[in-house]
Design a protein around this motif. Structure first.
Motif, PDB file in Angstrom:
ATOM      1  N   TYR A   1       0.892  -1.402   0.007  1.00  0.00           N
ATOM      2  CA  TYR A   1       0.045   0.204   0.019  1.00  0.00           C
ATOM      3  C   TYR A   1       0.878   1.237  -0.049  1.00  0.00           C
ATOM      4  CZ  TYR A   1      -3.687   3.324   1.340  1.00  0.00           C
ATOM      5  OH  TYR A   1      -4.383   4.624   1.498  1.00  0.00           O
ATOM      6  N   LEU A   2       1.786   1.352   0.918  1.00  0.00           N
ATOM      7  CA  LEU A   2       2.675   2.463   0.906  1.00  0.00           C
ATOM      8  C   LEU A   2       3.702   2.765  -0.184  1.00  0.00           C
ATOM      9  CD1 LEU A   2       3.539   2.800   4.629  1.00  0.00           C
ATOM     10  CD2 LEU A   2       1.703   3.699   3.676  1.00  0.00           C
ATOM     11  N   GLU A   3       3.978   1.512  -1.008  1.00  0.00           N
ATOM     12  CA  GLU A   3       4.865   1.749  -1.958  1.00  0.00           C
ATOM     13  C   GLU A   3       4.176   2.154  -3.232  1.00  0.00           C
ATOM     14  OE1 GLU A   3       6.412  -1.573   0.868  1.00  0.00           O
ATOM     15  OE2 GLU A   3       4.581  -0.911   0.137  1.00  0.00           O
TER      16      GLU A   3
ATOM     17  N   ARG B   1      10.290   5.976   3.106  1.00  0.00           N
ATOM     18  CA  ARG B   1       9.143   5.076   3.465  1.00  0.00           C
ATOM     19  C   ARG B   1       9.522   4.145   4.458  1.00  0.00           C
ATOM     20  NH1 ARG B   1       8.387   3.696  -1.495  1.00  0.00           N
ATOM     21  NH2 ARG B   1       9.577   1.869  -1.321  1.00  0.00           N
ATOM     22  N   PRO B   2       8.616   4.360   5.614  1.00  0.00           N
ATOM     23  CA  PRO B   2       8.832   3.205   6.524  1.00  0.00           C
ATOM     24  C   PRO B   2       8.072   1.870   6.010  1.00  0.00           C
ATOM     25  CG  PRO B   2       6.710   4.565   7.010  1.00  0.00           C
ATOM     26  CD  PRO B   2       7.506   5.016   5.812  1.00  0.00           C
ATOM     27  N   GLU B   3       8.492   0.965   6.765  1.00  0.00           N
ATOM     28  CA  GLU B   3       7.783  -0.297   6.743  1.00  0.00           C
ATOM     29  C   GLU B   3       6.331  -0.080   7.119  1.00  0.00           C
ATOM     30  OE1 GLU B   3       9.246  -3.936   8.183  1.00  0.00           O
ATOM     31  OE2 GLU B   3      11.166  -3.753   7.601  1.00  0.00           O
TER      32      GLU B   3
ATOM     33  N   ALA C   1       5.774  11.512  11.172  1.00  0.00           N
ATOM     34  CA  ALA C   1       6.105  12.611  10.202  1.00  0.00           C
ATOM     35  C   ALA C   1       6.020  12.465   8.846  1.00  0.00           C
ATOM     36  CB  ALA C   1       7.500  13.291  10.677  1.00  0.00           C
ATOM     37  N   TRP C   2       6.444  11.030   8.652  1.00  0.00           N
ATOM     38  CA  TRP C   2       6.254  10.418   7.148  1.00  0.00           C
ATOM     39  C   TRP C   2       5.002  10.584   6.606  1.00  0.00           C
ATOM     40  CZ3 TRP C   2       4.079   6.916   4.251  1.00  0.00           C
ATOM     41  CH2 TRP C   2       4.713   6.794   2.922  1.00  0.00           C
ATOM     42  N   TYR C   3       3.920  10.087   7.398  1.00  0.00           N
ATOM     43  CA  TYR C   3       2.505   9.967   7.384  1.00  0.00           C
ATOM     44  C   TYR C   3       2.037  11.204   6.732  1.00  0.00           C
ATOM     45  CZ  TYR C   3       2.650   5.097   8.077  1.00  0.00           C
ATOM     46  OH  TYR C   3       3.038   3.834   8.062  1.00  0.00           O
ATOM     47  N   GLY C   4       2.510  12.405   7.736  1.00  0.00           N
ATOM     48  CA  GLY C   4       2.212  13.840   7.621  1.00  0.00           C
ATOM     49  C   GLY C   4       2.616  14.262   6.213  1.00  0.00           C
ATOM     50  N   VAL C   5       3.483  14.059   5.918  1.00  0.00           N
ATOM     51  CA  VAL C   5       4.156  14.823   4.676  1.00  0.00           C
ATOM     52  C   VAL C   5       3.416  13.886   3.483  1.00  0.00           C
ATOM     53  CG1 VAL C   5       6.333  14.687   2.933  1.00  0.00           C
ATOM     54  CG2 VAL C   5       6.484  14.998   5.492  1.00  0.00           C
ATOM     55  N   LEU C   6       3.118  12.665   3.603  1.00  0.00           N
ATOM     56  CA  LEU C   6       2.374  11.725   2.602  1.00  0.00           C
ATOM     57  C   LEU C   6       0.975  12.423   2.425  1.00  0.00           C
ATOM     58  CD1 LEU C   6       2.087   9.676   0.389  1.00  0.00           C
ATOM     59  CD2 LEU C   6       1.147   8.237   2.262  1.00  0.00           C
ATOM     60  N   ALA C   7       0.413  12.842   3.597  1.00  0.00           N
ATOM     61  CA  ALA C   7      -1.026  13.613   3.520  1.00  0.00           C
ATOM     62  C   ALA C   7      -0.858  14.542   2.905  1.00  0.00           C
ATOM     63  CB  ALA C   7      -1.468  13.441   4.917  1.00  0.00           C
ATOM     64  N   CYS C   8       0.222  15.608   3.369  1.00  0.00           N
ATOM     65  CA  CYS C   8       0.135  16.817   2.624  1.00  0.00           C
ATOM     66  C   CYS C   8       0.203  16.628   0.907  1.00  0.00           C
ATOM     67  CB  CYS C   8       1.480  17.605   2.844  1.00  0.00           C
ATOM     68  SG  CYS C   8       1.262  18.307   4.619  1.00  0.00           S
ATOM     69  N   TYR C   9       1.103  15.555   0.462  1.00  0.00           N
ATOM     70  CA  TYR C   9       1.569  15.336  -0.884  1.00  0.00           C
ATOM     71  C   TYR C   9       0.119  15.003  -1.646  1.00  0.00           C
ATOM     72  CZ  TYR C   9       3.833  13.423  -4.852  1.00  0.00           C
ATOM     73  OH  TYR C   9       4.183  12.980  -6.141  1.00  0.00           O
ATOM     74  N   LYS C  10      -0.431  14.074  -0.989  1.00  0.00           N
ATOM     75  CA  LYS C  10      -1.642  13.448  -1.650  1.00  0.00           C
ATOM     76  C   LYS C  10      -2.706  14.376  -1.746  1.00  0.00           C
ATOM     77  CE  LYS C  10      -5.308  10.030  -0.281  1.00  0.00           C
ATOM     78  NZ  LYS C  10      -5.514   9.082   0.913  1.00  0.00           N
ATOM     79  N   THR C  11      -3.234  15.211  -0.595  1.00  0.00           N
ATOM     80  CA  THR C  11      -4.301  16.110  -0.526  1.00  0.00           C
ATOM     81  C   THR C  11      -4.101  17.158  -1.236  1.00  0.00           C
ATOM     82  OG1 THR C  11      -4.890  15.199   1.923  1.00  0.00           O
ATOM     83  CG2 THR C  11      -5.778  17.184   1.200  1.00  0.00           C
ATOM     84  N   GLY C  12      -2.752  17.749  -1.302  1.00  0.00           N
ATOM     85  CA  GLY C  12      -2.505  18.890  -2.232  1.00  0.00           C
ATOM     86  C   GLY C  12      -2.678  18.367  -3.818  1.00  0.00           C
ATOM     87  N   ILE C  13      -2.404  17.373  -4.298  1.00  0.00           N
ATOM     88  CA  ILE C  13      -2.310  16.956  -5.526  1.00  0.00           C
ATOM     89  C   ILE C  13      -3.925  16.926  -5.841  1.00  0.00           C
ATOM     90  CG2 ILE C  13      -2.161  15.084  -7.003  1.00  0.00           C
ATOM     91  CD1 ILE C  13       0.723  14.754  -5.929  1.00  0.00           C
ATOM     92  N   ILE C  14      -4.847  16.249  -5.005  1.00  0.00           N
ATOM     93  CA  ILE C  14      -6.139  16.135  -4.922  1.00  0.00           C
ATOM     94  C   ILE C  14      -6.829  17.645  -5.211  1.00  0.00           C
ATOM     95  CG2 ILE C  14      -8.391  15.347  -4.056  1.00  0.00           C
ATOM     96  CD1 ILE C  14      -6.978  13.179  -2.865  1.00  0.00           C
TER      97      ILE C  14
END
Length: 347
Positions: free
Chosen positions: A163-165, A203-205, A295-308
């Motif tokens: 999923y994360l990959e 990316r974390p496990e 923090a990684w999940y926070g960055v991903l949320a910024c990335y994903k939501t910003g693109i949406i």
């Protein structure tokens, strides 16, 4: 309003017949009120035989996956019955589109308010209650993360492996696809490539799979009128099975300060919530999950939501959405990427 009328794509007389077939009361549908419609999912509240209902169906102009999305929502809400997750109580659903022209379901009305739309008293004037509202938001996500998705019958809802990959590539592809909407659009999001590269490199496990709401923030929950607790988590359109820390990440994204201009649902209220560190600690306590990579999940949320959100900006450029809406969401996108940069520098 009589039941032989149609309300924004809902034939009330046909709905009454369907309810007869489901043994859901008898008689006319009364006190009919449309809550949303048009480009949004259609919500209609009504009363029958002494019981209140809310019907939810896709927009009048359905997307390709609208009916499937509605079926998934129905399935998840039904599965959550008996859990501690605050959610609208599922009553019945129709997976086929023959009855009303779309898949739909009935749920009980939620006695609560949306803090992104308005903040009533006593919540508005009580900083301590606003702080508790932030903890309640965290508790909702943490409680959802503890539900055994296989035990409640959702083992085949998503693809948790990898999923994360898949995340960065998926959203990069969506961003590139915006050029098909408007050739006038020029990507103007500072740092977007750097953020994507950082996410892939750090990316974390993935944590143990569970139910993800997928769009978890103040606009998609309802709070109780008599306190700071959640009345229900709503709008389950993006629900799937994957890494539940995705939902924590979106809370982190909106709670992280932006020195230029905080933006997003109920931005002023969210900044009254406990600090990011306190919210993450609360999630760890209530969920029992490892939050060392929060923090990684926070960055991903910024990335994903910003693109949406940028997608609506592109549609506005193409004349397919209001310009004011596009400009507002583009500003939120820029804020989210500034927050992503801040989270990266702090990590």
């Amino acid at each position: 309003m009589s039941t032989n009328e149609t309300v924004e794509g809902v034939d009330l007389d046909r709905l009454r017949q369907w309810m007869d077939e489901q043994d859901l009361g008898s008689g006319d549908l009364t006190d009919v009120a449309q809550l949303t419609g048009g480009t949004q999912n259609v919500l209609v509240r009504f009363r029958r035989d002494g019981r209140d209902y809310v019907l939810r169906r896709p927009p009048l102009h359905k997307r390709a996956n609208s009916d499937e999305t509605m079926r998934r929502e129905s399935r998840v809400l039904a599965a959550l019955a008996g859990t501690d997750v605050p959610h609208p109580r599922f009553i019945a659903g129709e997976p086929d589109d023959e009855v009303l022209g779309a898949s739909f379901y009935l749920m009980e009305p939620v006695d609560g308010f949306n803090a992104a739309a308005h903040l009533p008293e006593p919540h508005r004037s009580d900083p301590a209650m606003q702080r508790e509202m932030g903890l309640a938001l965290i508790d909702g996500a943490a409680t959802l993360s503890t539900v055994d998705h296989e035990q409640v019958g959702l083992g085949d809802l998503g693809r948790p492996d990898g999923y994360l990959e898949r995340q960065v590539g998926r959203w990069r592809k969506q961003l590139a696809g915006y050029r098909e909407i408007s050739d006038q659009w020029v990507p103007d999001i500072p740092g977007i490539d750097d953020v994507g590269n950082w996410l892939d490199a750090n990316r974390p496990e993935s944590s143990a799979p569970g139910i993800i709401h997928g769009d978890y923030h103040t606009a998609n929950v309802m709070y109780r009128h008599d306190g700071p607790q959640l009345a229900a988590i709503v709008d389950w359109e993006l629900t799937t099975i994957g890494d539940p820390l995705i939902d924590l990440g979106l809370i982190i994204a909106f709670r992280t300060p932006d020195d230029e201009a905080d933006a997003g649902p109920a931005a002023e209220l969210v900044q009254a919530f406990p600090s990011v560190d306190d919210l993450v600690a609360r999630y760890a306590e209530r969920s029992g999950r490892d939050v060392s990579a929060a923090a990684w999940y926070g960055v991903l949320a910024c990335y994903k939501t910003g693109i949406i959100l940028e997608g609506t900006h592109v549609r506005a450029i193409a004349g397919k959405a209001p310009k004011a809406t596009g400009d507002t969401l583009h500003a939120i996108t820029l804020s989210l990427f500034r927050k992503a940069d801040r989270l990266i520098r702090q990590s």
